[in-house]
Design a protein around this motif. Structure first.
Motif, PDB file in Angstrom:
ATOM      1  N   THR A  65       7.231   0.843   6.827  1.00 23.43           N
ATOM      2  CA  THR A  65       7.693   1.949   5.975  1.00 23.43           C
ATOM      3  C   THR A  65       7.256   3.334   6.434  1.00 23.43           C
ATOM      4  OG1 THR A  65       5.740   1.939   4.547  1.00 23.43           O
ATOM      5  CG2 THR A  65       7.562   0.439   3.949  1.00 23.43           C
ATOM      6  N   LYS A  71       4.474   0.915  -1.645  1.00 23.17           N
ATOM      7  CA  LYS A  71       4.614  -0.026  -2.756  1.00 23.17           C
ATOM      8  C   LYS A  71       5.536  -1.160  -2.329  1.00 23.17           C
ATOM      9  CE  LYS A  71       2.236   2.573  -5.515  1.00 23.17           C
ATOM     10  NZ  LYS A  71       0.832   2.326  -5.541  1.00 23.17           N
ATOM     11  N   ASN A  72       5.447  -2.263  -3.050  1.00 23.15           N
ATOM     12  CA  ASN A  72       6.225  -3.444  -2.681  1.00 23.15           C
ATOM     13  C   ASN A  72       7.724  -3.165  -2.653  1.00 23.15           C
ATOM     14  OD1 ASN A  72       7.570  -6.297  -3.442  1.00 23.15           O
ATOM     15  ND2 ASN A  72       5.749  -6.546  -2.175  1.00 23.15           N
ATOM     16  N   TYR A  73       8.235  -2.398  -3.609  1.00 23.01           N
ATOM     17  CA  TYR A  73       9.678  -2.113  -3.633  1.00 23.01           C
ATOM     18  C   TYR A  73      10.103  -1.300  -2.407  1.00 23.01           C
ATOM     19  CZ  TYR A  73       8.839   2.661  -5.344  1.00 23.01           C
ATOM     20  OH  TYR A  73       8.444   3.970  -5.460  1.00 23.01           O
ATOM     21  N   GLN A  74       9.194  -0.458  -1.898  1.00 18.82           N
ATOM     22  CA  GLN A  74       9.501   0.324  -0.703  1.00 18.82           C
ATOM     23  C   GLN A  74       9.533  -0.578   0.535  1.00 18.82           C
ATOM     24  OE1 GLN A  74       6.145   2.920  -1.469  1.00 18.82           O
ATOM     25  NE2 GLN A  74       7.527   4.684  -1.733  1.00 18.82           N
ATOM     26  N   GLU A  76      10.132  -3.805   0.481  1.00 13.92           N
ATOM     27  CA  GLU A  76      11.319  -4.649   0.328  1.00 13.92           C
ATOM     28  C   GLU A  76      12.574  -3.917   0.805  1.00 13.92           C
ATOM     29  OE1 GLU A  76      13.976  -6.914  -3.080  1.00 13.92           O
ATOM     30  OE2 GLU A  76      11.984  -6.193  -3.618  1.00 13.92           O
ATOM     31  N   PHE A  77      12.740  -2.677   0.387  1.00 17.94           N
ATOM     32  CA  PHE A  77      13.904  -1.887   0.795  1.00 17.94           C
ATOM     33  C   PHE A  77      13.987  -1.785   2.321  1.00 17.94           C
ATOM     34  CE2 PHE A  77      15.727   2.173   2.067  1.00 17.94           C
ATOM     35  CZ  PHE A  77      16.982   2.107   1.460  1.00 17.94           C
ATOM     36  N   LYS A  80      14.592  -5.277   4.217  1.00 16.22           N
ATOM     37  CA  LYS A  80      15.992  -5.697   4.075  1.00 16.22           C
ATOM     38  C   LYS A  80      16.880  -4.896   5.021  1.00 16.22           C
ATOM     39  CE  LYS A  80      16.167  -7.502  -0.642  1.00 16.22           C
ATOM     40  NZ  LYS A  80      16.701  -7.264  -2.004  1.00 16.22           N
ATOM     41  N   LYS A  90      17.077  -9.890  -5.392  1.00 17.78           N
ATOM     42  CA  LYS A  90      15.640  -9.627  -5.469  1.00 17.78           C
ATOM     43  C   LYS A  90      14.903 -10.776  -4.799  1.00 17.78           C
ATOM     44  CE  LYS A  90      11.905  -7.608  -7.147  1.00 17.78           C
ATOM     45  NZ  LYS A  90      11.277  -6.653  -6.304  1.00 17.78           N
ATOM     46  N   GLU A  93       7.632 -10.970  -4.092  1.00 20.58           N
ATOM     47  CA  GLU A  93       6.630 -10.189  -3.353  1.00 20.58           C
ATOM     48  C   GLU A  93       6.105 -10.979  -2.163  1.00 20.58           C
ATOM     49  OE1 GLU A  93       3.286  -8.239  -5.234  1.00 20.58           O
ATOM     50  OE2 GLU A  93       4.492  -7.908  -7.031  1.00 20.58           O
ATOM     51  N   VAL A  96       8.677 -10.918   0.606  1.00 21.94           N
ATOM     52  CA  VAL A  96       8.663  -9.588   1.230  1.00 21.94           C
ATOM     53  C   VAL A  96       7.474  -9.481   2.184  1.00 21.94           C
ATOM     54  CG1 VAL A  96       8.322  -7.113   0.800  1.00 21.94           C
ATOM     55  CG2 VAL A  96       9.891  -8.419  -0.646  1.00 21.94           C
TER      56      VAL A  96
END
Length: 112
Positions: A65, A71-74, A76-77, A80, A90, A93, A96
């Motif tokens: 990143t 953060k985990n959502y970052q 993951e984005f 992917k 989804k 975690e 990911v």
């Protein structure tokens, strides 16, 4: 636990594996348990002469990143997008983390 991991290693014969360095200051019991599990895994990797790298989560998060504190959502984005895979909406975690750690290890292997 060790027998199942050894079966997986023998079945898939990975060329490279990656292990996250464990760091926890919240619960000493958790740190001890994680250390025990990690010790078993490293023993099996060494026993089967399998190559592995060990890294902190901040290292692979930064590689994925640009920030070691992502953060985990970052994460993951980014994973992917980097893998351009057909992912379900989804992913967990743990999925990911595993994909990101594997991507990091592979990219390090290629550049070394």
């Amino acid at each position: 636990m060790g027998e199942e991991i050894e079966k997986i290693l023998k079945k898939y014969k990975p060329e490279l594996t990656a292990i996250e360095k464990v760091f926890t200051k919240i619960n000493p019991r958790d740190a001890i348990k994680l250390g025990e599990y990690k010790g078993v895994i490293i023993y099996l990797l060494e026993k089967n002469k399998l190559r592995y790298i060990e890294t902190l989560s901040s290292n692979w998060k930064k590689a994925i990143t640009g920030s070691g504190r992502a953060k985990n959502y970052q994460v993951e984005f980014m994973i992917k997008n980097l893998l351009k895979g057909n992912f379900k909406e989804k992913i967990s975690e743990h999925e990911v983390d595993a994909l990101s750690l594997a991507y990091f290890a592979l990219s390090r292997c290629i550049t070394e």
